[in-house]
Design an enzyme around this catalytic site. Sequence first.
Site: not given
Ligand code: AHR
Length: 512
Positions: A26, A173-174, A261, A316
Amino acid sequence: MTVAVTVKADGTGPRIDRNIFGQFAENLGTGIYGGVWVGEGSPIPNVRGIRSDVVTALKALRVPSVRWPGGCFADEYHWRDGVGPRAKRAVTVNGSWGNALEKNDFGTDEFFDFIGQIGSEAYISVNMGSGSVKEAADWMAYMTADAGTTAGAERAANGHSAPYRVKFLGLGNESWSCGGAYTPDYYVDELKRYARFARNLNVEQNGTDNPAGGSIAGSDPMRRIAVGPGTLDTAYTDAVMRAWKARDWAWSIEGLSMHQYTWVAWPPSYASIGFGEREYATLVKDTLKMEDMIRIHSAVMDKYDPDKKVPLVIDEWGVWLQKLPGSRDGFLQQQNSIRDAIIASINLNMFARHADRVRMAAIAQMVNVLQAMILTDGAKMVLTPTYHLFRMYVPFQDARRLPITFDAGTYRFGDVVLPRVDAIAARGTDGKLWIALTNVDPGRPVTIDVRIDAARVRAATGTVLTADRVDAINSYDRPDTVVPRPIAARVHQGRIAITLPPKSVTVLSAAE
Ligand code: AHR
């Protein structure tokens, strides 16, 4: 204690799609600026501004795709700011990440140059948050139209006459959060417009008889990836997949994104350096939530798509830790330890076990951000334990998964209880038998006795990634603390015996 592992060498499992080894880069912190882009005038060796040491390291990973420009940044990115003569490009502010000055030196053409240099494919995320369908369509035309069109001629004037290949296109995205906080139904309405009009015009890639710019003709059509879940809430998964099932000729998607994550709780508070066994065990345990995420969202997808046509794209994932002391807010800089490499192996093994649905992923992120492959500081560069783990797993790219059984045993720390051993096996594209074995236990080695059914193993060679401490890292001064080393494996009467050191990942290859 000896763990008996059985591999069926003649079994036929699904292909472990090489696209699960994709990476996310990114415009964030020093992920691009400093990490990839140093500019043509830099004393750091570079090719057209892209640093050569990073390119050489990444080439060895055979990175299948690079997701860019975001993340949250994608929904505030306006591609026109980043094309044309650099001196004339817009200077903006990266509002998503630390309000850093964004000089737009690294734009579309630099991105394609970069992925060309490392031999990867483009996964472009278009702006559905603050952009428009027209802006996305114009960007696609700039990237993919023939040089005979006005958009293609502009690209040619900027130095690239042949259309680029956009192999993957992320539609938002999200969108449930930083991408616009859309309700699932609103997102689906918007998705249909973007999927219809953000067309890929690269005839060689997509063919001509292709109204949606997607998947009718052509050699390797672009795949459009819709926003999906980021928690166990299935509302987006359900809405997008329901719409996909009811689609007509005018639009479609070829992937559903999922973000997951390892952070235990938001905001991320676990340190990336100087931690002990409790933090180690807690983060490994948190990683196992990925299994629930895959299982629960796959079940919803199965309802609408029992033939598993739409892949779940985990674009992600990784360990998200506290920022390094002294680093800038919003730059997401963290160190990377043997713990993170072990967590990467556990995630990749889960993806491989769900290979029929999970056919693409992107670790967050490539350089200097979150669970990075590579860290840089000016001219210095160091490869992280996660880099080495990805390199060890290269033979699993596009390999056929083989059935494997074992009793994982248990590793305990206080009230944290975890499977002690993890493993996958596969038949590589090189025809060899490959086995990955993880010993999660940070204190005790484990002896493994591998029986290979339907094959006569003559020899086995192995590589192991391990370290003395759970928080061992590679630094610029000591880059070789956590690196792969050979490990002895004994073969007797067709069985492989090996002792896995504590907190280690081993990749074995067996010669039949
Ligand atoms: O990877 C960092 C951020 O995490 C990304 O920009 C976003 O999509 C997610 O919340």
